[in-house]
Structures are given as structure tokens and as C-alpha cells.
Design an enzyme around this catalytic site. Structure first.
Site, PDB file in Angstrom:
ATOM      1  N   ARG A 103      80.053  68.009  41.031  1.00 16.33           N
ATOM      2  CA  ARG A 103      79.991  67.307  42.323  1.00 16.33           C
ATOM      3  C   ARG A 103      78.778  66.398  42.436  1.00 16.33           C
ATOM      4  O   ARG A 103      78.770  65.466  43.244  1.00 16.33           O
ATOM      5  CB  ARG A 103      80.056  68.339  43.459  1.00 16.33           C
ATOM      6  CG  ARG A 103      81.448  68.913  43.603  1.00 16.33           C
ATOM      7  CD  ARG A 103      81.486  70.007  44.619  1.00 16.33           C
ATOM      8  NE  ARG A 103      81.342  71.323  44.033  1.00 16.33           N
ATOM      9  CZ  ARG A 103      80.814  72.359  44.642  1.00 16.33           C
ATOM     10  NH1 ARG A 103      80.346  72.230  45.865  1.00 16.33           N
ATOM     11  NH2 ARG A 103      80.748  73.531  44.054  1.00 16.33           N
ATOM     12  N   GLU A 134      74.781  80.816  43.187  1.00 16.70           N
ATOM     13  CA  GLU A 134      75.056  81.717  44.314  1.00 16.70           C
ATOM     14  C   GLU A 134      76.171  82.691  43.926  1.00 16.70           C
ATOM     15  O   GLU A 134      76.212  83.813  44.373  1.00 16.70           O
ATOM     16  CB  GLU A 134      75.471  80.874  45.536  1.00 16.70           C
ATOM     17  CG  GLU A 134      75.629  81.661  46.813  1.00 16.70           C
ATOM     18  CD  GLU A 134      76.206  80.840  47.957  1.00 16.70           C
ATOM     19  OE1 GLU A 134      76.460  79.638  47.779  1.00 16.70           O
ATOM     20  OE2 GLU A 134      76.409  81.426  49.027  1.00 16.70           O
TER      21      GLU A 134
HETATM   22  O1  LIG Z   1      71.636  75.591  44.554  1.00 16.38           O
HETATM   23  P1  LIG Z   1      72.597  76.389  43.713  1.00 16.38           P
HETATM   24  O2  LIG Z   1      72.629  77.841  44.089  1.00 16.38           O
HETATM   25  O3  LIG Z   1      72.367  76.199  42.258  1.00 16.38           O
HETATM   26  O4  LIG Z   1      74.077  75.888  44.051  1.00 16.38           O
HETATM   27  C1  LIG Z   1      74.437  74.554  44.199  1.00 16.38           C
HETATM   28  C2  LIG Z   1      75.325  74.080  43.095  1.00 16.38           C
HETATM   29  O5  LIG Z   1      76.574  74.795  43.114  1.00 16.38           O
HETATM   30  C3  LIG Z   1      77.647  73.863  43.092  1.00 16.38           C
HETATM   31  O6  LIG Z   1      78.054  73.536  41.808  1.00 16.38           O
HETATM   32  P2  LIG Z   1      78.971  74.456  40.886  1.00 16.38           P
HETATM   33  O7  LIG Z   1      78.092  75.110  39.866  1.00 16.38           O
HETATM   34  O8  LIG Z   1      79.830  75.319  41.738  1.00 16.38           O
HETATM   35  O9  LIG Z   1      79.791  73.417  40.048  1.00 16.38           O
HETATM   36  P3  LIG Z   1      80.803  72.198  40.373  1.00 16.38           P
HETATM   37  O10 LIG Z   1      79.965  71.093  40.979  1.00 16.38           O
HETATM   38  O11 LIG Z   1      81.261  71.849  38.992  1.00 16.38           O
HETATM   39  O12 LIG Z   1      81.880  72.681  41.302  1.00 16.38           O
HETATM   40  C4  LIG Z   1      77.078  72.639  43.780  1.00 16.38           C
HETATM   41  O13 LIG Z   1      77.809  71.472  43.460  1.00 16.38           O
HETATM   42  C5  LIG Z   1      75.671  72.604  43.271  1.00 16.38           C
HETATM   43  O14 LIG Z   1      75.584  71.946  42.020  1.00 16.38           O
HETATM   44  N1  LIG Z   2      78.466  77.823  49.804  1.00 12.64           N
HETATM   45  C1  LIG Z   2      78.710  76.846  48.922  1.00 12.64           C
HETATM   46  N2  LIG Z   2      79.612  75.877  49.231  1.00 12.64           N
HETATM   47  C2  LIG Z   2      79.858  74.881  48.347  1.00 12.64           C
HETATM   48  N3  LIG Z   2      79.267  74.776  47.154  1.00 12.64           N
HETATM   49  C3  LIG Z   2      78.370  75.714  46.819  1.00 12.64           C
HETATM   50  N4  LIG Z   2      77.591  75.875  45.729  1.00 12.64           N
HETATM   51  C4  LIG Z   2      76.858  76.991  45.887  1.00 12.64           C
HETATM   52  N5  LIG Z   2      77.103  77.570  47.066  1.00 12.64           N
HETATM   53  C5  LIG Z   2      78.049  76.787  47.682  1.00 12.64           C
END
Ligand SMILES: O=P(O)(O)OC[C@H]1O[C@H](OP(=O)(O)OP(=O)(O)O)[C@H](O)[C@@H]1O
Ligand SMILES: Nc1ncnc2[nH]cnc12
Length: 180
Positions: A63, A100
Site C-alpha cells: 500500500r 500488528e
Molecule cells: O506500523 P506497522 O505495525 O508496521 O503496520 C503498518 C503496515 O501494515 C500494512 O502493511 P501490510 O504489511 O499489511 O502489507 P500490505 O501493504 O502489502 O497489505 C500497512 O500498509 C503498513 O505498511
Molecule cells: N488496523 C490496520 N488497518 C489497516 N492496515 C493495517 N496495518 C496494520 N494495522 C492495520
């Protein structure tokens, strides 16, 4: 606290218990479907960083690409992707981190950052800060300077803002959610 933008916040749908029970998922795909909210969020993310000597924007898979690439274009800078393992074709550096709701590893092309590059980090959302900490470590190992990271959404209760502060990184965000 960063300045808050209700129009951006109201464009983001909440999905309870995704991807695991107890997680309130903040779904930026609903923002992306709204051209006014998408355009405004890219403008607002870029605004504080115009004419400040930045040389690169780094965005984290997946993202972070959706916002990082248009912010880079807006600032007239190159975009560097930080990706999940095995996706980048040239020589890479790797860093593992906790999410998370899980654990993962990130990689960057070794030749994508030069010593002295001033790098802006972009992601859609800041939760625990693990993703951006790993991204900042990769950039710093290559000699890049990291002082700021910008997000559409912050979840301050999860501690990411303080975690990044301890690493000398200021967090900027367009809206926040507390208490769920
Ligand atoms: O601050 P944090 O606890 O590290 O969480 C935030 C991250 O989690 C999500 O990505 P995700 O790893 O779910 O991957 P995606 O973007 O590929 O869906 C979001 O897009 C951030 O990159
Ligand atoms: N609560 C949340 N919603 C969307 N993206 C996330 N990445 C980590 N925590 C998230």
C-alpha cells in the site's frame, strides 16, 4: 499531532475483525476509489516536503506504493520501492520486522540509494511502526538520511509515533484513529 482532514478520514472504510479477530482494519482502497480524496491525500502528503532538499521517496509494499509513487511524482523525485522477499531483481539488503498481526521481511535494491540521499518515507498507515522502522534501517544502511515519514492514517495507540521518534523520525499523517 498532525493536522487532521475529516474529508480524507470519512473516505476510509473500517472492517472489523480483518485479517484477524480483534483487528479494526482501516481500508484505504475506499479512499483510492474516490478521485477527490485520492488527489487531495497525495497533495497533502507531499505539501510539507516541497523545496526541502529531498532527493528520493521510498514506499513500502504494497500500500506504500499506492501513495509513495504519486507523492514522488508530485515532488519531482524518483521513487524507490521496498518490497517483500524475492521480488526485486538486482542485489538487495534485507530486514525482518513484526507487524500488528504477523511477521515479515523487507528488501531494497542496494544501488537504489546513494550516501547523502535525503529520503522521505511514505506508507498508507502507521500502526506499531515496525514496517517503517525496517524501511528506515534499510535506507540508513545504504547511507540515506531519514528524518520524516508521512502516512494517510496513524493509529497512535499502537505506539508507532513514539517508536519512530526514538529513531529520530518525525511522523506526519492526515487522520488518526484511537481506541479501537
Ligand atoms: O506500523 P506497522 O505495525 O508496521 O503496520 C503498518 C503496515 O501494515 C500494512 O502493511 P501490510 O504489511 O499489511 O502489507 P500490505 O501493504 O502489502 O497489505 C500497512 O500498509 C503498513 O505498511
Ligand atoms: N488496523 C490496520 N488497518 C489497516 N492496515 C493495517 N496495518 C496494520 N494495522 C492495520
Amino acid at each position: 499531532m498532525s493536522e487532521q482532514y475529516p474529508f480524507i478520514k470519512s473516505s476510509i472504510k473500517a472492517v472489523a475483525d480483518y485479517p484477524k479477530p480483534g483487528i479494526m482494519f482501516r481500508d484505504v482502497t475506499s479512499l483510492l476509489e474516490n478521485p477527490a480524496a485520492f488527489h487531495q491525500s497525495v497533495d497533502l502528503l507531499a505539501k510539507p516536503f516541497r523545496d526541502r532538499g529531498y532527493t528520493k521517496v521510498v514506499g513500502t509494499e504494497a500500500r506504500g506504493f499506492l501513495f509513495g509513487a504519486p507523492v514522488a511524482l508530485e515532488l519531482g523525485l524518483g521513487f524507490v520501492p521496498v518490497r517483500k522477499p524475492g521480488k526485486l531483481p538486482r542485489q538487495t539488503l534485507s530486514e525482518s520486522y513484526e507487524l500488528e498481526y504477523g511477521e515479515d521481511t523487507l528488501e531494497i535494491h542496494k544501488d537504489s540509494i546513494s550516501p547523502g540521499d535525503k529520503v522521505l518515507l511514505i506508507d498508507d498507515l502507521l500502526a506499531t511502526g515496525g514496517t517503517i522502522e525496517a524501511t528506515a534501517k534499510l535506507v540508513r544502511q545504504l547511507g540515506g538520511e531519514v528524518t520524516d515519514a508521512a502516512f494517510v492514517v496513524a493509529l497512535p495507540d499502537l505506539g508507532g509515533i513514539e517508536r519512530l521518534q526514538k529513531l529520530g523520525i518525525e511522523s506526519h499523517y492526515l487522520c488518526e484513529y484511537n481506541g479501537d
